[in-house]
Each structure stands twice: as C-alpha cells, then as structure tokens.
Write a protein that holds these residues in place. Sequence first.
Motif, PDB file in Angstrom:
ATOM      1  N   PHE A 133      -1.434   0.660   3.336  1.00  0.00           N
ATOM      2  CA  PHE A 133      -2.066   1.957   3.095  1.00  0.00           C
ATOM      3  C   PHE A 133      -3.173   1.781   2.059  1.00  0.00           C
ATOM      4  N   HIS A 134      -4.257   2.511   2.252  1.00  0.00           N
ATOM      5  CA  HIS A 134      -5.404   2.461   1.350  1.00  0.00           C
ATOM      6  C   HIS A 134      -5.579   3.837   0.726  1.00  0.00           C
TER       7      HIS A 134
ATOM      8  N   ARG B  17       4.195  -0.931   3.150  1.00  0.00           N
ATOM      9  CA  ARG B  17       4.722  -2.089   2.424  1.00  0.00           C
ATOM     10  C   ARG B  17       3.805  -2.542   1.290  1.00  0.00           C
ATOM     11  N   VAL B  18       2.520  -2.201   1.380  1.00  0.00           N
ATOM     12  CA  VAL B  18       1.544  -2.552   0.352  1.00  0.00           C
ATOM     13  C   VAL B  18       0.547  -1.408   0.240  1.00  0.00           C
ATOM     14  N   VAL B  19       0.075  -1.146  -0.991  1.00  0.00           N
ATOM     15  CA  VAL B  19      -0.929  -0.095  -1.213  1.00  0.00           C
ATOM     16  C   VAL B  19      -2.147  -0.708  -1.895  1.00  0.00           C
ATOM     17  N   VAL B  20      -3.325  -0.404  -1.361  1.00  0.00           N
ATOM     18  CA  VAL B  20      -4.594  -0.782  -1.983  1.00  0.00           C
ATOM     19  C   VAL B  20      -5.184   0.467  -2.627  1.00  0.00           C
TER      20      VAL B  20
ATOM     21  N   LYS C 256       6.593  -0.798  -3.808  1.00  0.00           N
ATOM     22  CA  LYS C 256       5.691  -1.635  -3.032  1.00  0.00           C
ATOM     23  C   LYS C 256       4.556  -2.146  -3.940  1.00  0.00           C
ATOM     24  N   PRO C 257       4.030  -3.346  -3.705  1.00  0.00           N
ATOM     25  CA  PRO C 257       2.906  -3.840  -4.503  1.00  0.00           C
ATOM     26  C   PRO C 257       1.698  -2.906  -4.397  1.00  0.00           C
TER      27      PRO C 257
ATOM     28  N   ILE D 216       9.761  -8.919  -1.001  1.00  0.00           N
ATOM     29  CA  ILE D 216       8.640  -8.462  -1.826  1.00  0.00           C
ATOM     30  C   ILE D 216       9.102  -7.424  -2.841  1.00  0.00           C
ATOM     31  N   GLN D 217       9.869  -6.441  -2.391  1.00  0.00           N
ATOM     32  CA  GLN D 217      10.272  -5.372  -3.299  1.00  0.00           C
ATOM     33  C   GLN D 217      11.275  -5.869  -4.343  1.00  0.00           C
TER      34      GLN D 217
END
Length: 300
Positions: free
Chosen positions: A47-48, A82-85, A140-141, A251-252
């Motif tokens: 997700f961004h 799973r990841v956020v930018v 999430k990172p 990852i988490q």
Amino acid sequence: MMGSLTRLSFTTRLLGTKYGLYRTMTVAATDYQYENLKVTKPSDWVFHVEFNRPDKRNAINRELSVDVISAFKKLSYDPDCRVVVLSGAGRVFTAGVDFASLAEVYQETGDMEVSRRAFALYKTIKDFQDTCSAFEKCPKPVISAVHGACIGFGVDLISACDMRYCTKDAWLQVKEVDFGLAADVGTLQRLPRIIGNQSLVRELAYTARAITSDEAHDVGLVSRVFDDKAQLIKAVLDIASVIAKKSPIAIQTTKKSLLYSQDHSVQDGLDNIAALNQVMLQSEDLMKSIAEKSPIFSKL
C-alpha cells in the motif's frame, strides 16, 4: 457479514512517465478514502500512503493527523497489506506542523484557566505524538520516501518509520527551536537511536540547521539517495515488493523483535524472540520456505 467487511474495488491506471513502468490500483474502498491522504495499492500486498495537501506543502494539521491514525490502524489489520510506503504529494514531503492548526488550539483554549489550558495542550501534543507512533506501532514495515523539504514534524514522522530513502534535492531540519519550542513528538527520542551520535543530534536540535541528503545518508538517517522523485518512488516500491513476498509472519515477528530490543537488554531481547519463535517456528510458512522455490504465503 460482507457488509461490514472492507470492500476493495481497484481501478487500474498507468502512472505514465512520472513513475516509470509501474501500474497502480486506486483503492476505492470507503475505508481508505481520506481528505488529506491518498491511499493506493501499487502491487500485491503493498500500500502507498501519500500526504495529500500539496497546496499547503503537506503541512501536518489536526485533520491530517486524524487521517493518519485512522488509516494506519486499518492497514495494521488489513490482511491484504504487508508493507506500507509513505510519501508526500506535490513539491515536498512535508513542511512540518501547520501553525494555523496550532493557532486554532490556542484560540480554543485562550479563555481557559491555566491548568485546564495545560491539560488541553497536553492532549493536542499526545494526539500529534500518536500520529508519529502510528508508523512504529503498525506491525507491517513502513518505508518513507522523502523528496524536497522534510522539516520539523517531518523528521519526527520519518524517525518512526522502519526505513528511510530520499532524493538528492531532499533536505531535513529539526526546526522547532527556531519557533521557541522543543521538539515534542518523537525526534529527540528516536533520532539518537537512528544515527547513534549524541553530539550531532544535539547540534541539529540546538542550531536548527538543515542537513542535505548526502549528510543524511552519511550519518545513517537514510539508506539511499536517488536522483529524483520518480526514481525514488520506483526503487522504494521495488523494495516494498520484495519484502511483501516474504512470509508475513517472519516479517512482522522481526519488526516486533527489533522494536522490543530497542528498549531492553540483549538478554531480554533474546528471551523475547525465543518466546515468540516457540510458536512461530511451527508456522506453515517455515515449511513452505524450505520445500518450495518461490513460496506463496497465506494471508494473516
């Protein structure tokens, strides 16, 4: 039941020359529609989130603060994330706190008795602290992509992210003392741990001098520097995509262990990860990683 679940409908569009070959899916779900944030899904599991007040140089006001807390609470529990930018729309990442918003607080509390005004200001400070901590608390990172100015509150924000990248034209500044106050939403607590140099942190906090992208890289505040925003976003989305293909359990759990170890001894950290992994080592993700060349992991 379905009426209460997030309904994601994605409208695919080309980003064109601005972001190279990437395609994005605009998140049309009501749960991710905000006045001050733009939320998109560039690829599977990624997700961004963009600060979306370009006409105000993405200055952080109370409304944006509320949007950030709401969005990251939902992203924390969204099985498709799973990841956020994190980035900023327009010419800069963020110009820091919106002083018009602070002026509103002073106006609202101006007639209060001093101790009650103090309580109201304390709540405002805590609300802004929660905005920064939302990135750290997200399981999430969270990867920040900084271009242009990153001033005051901006440094607080990226200090709470897992990873930081920037453009050559980026500059960062712990600006608060120039406005007659001490930074109070995370920089003074997190920045010393990130760059590991108390002397430099105090220099930046006491003088309010700006640092360039090269200096930010040299002291370890950012991992890499890119020529322009298009290259930055493409590279960070690539990194996010790599992470997103890994086991979400691995990852988490890694993020949880890293955060725990920041405030505890080595032995405490070892004991903590042992307690976590006595469960996680029984995950199907471990077996898949051993048995399959390119495993696909289930949602959490």
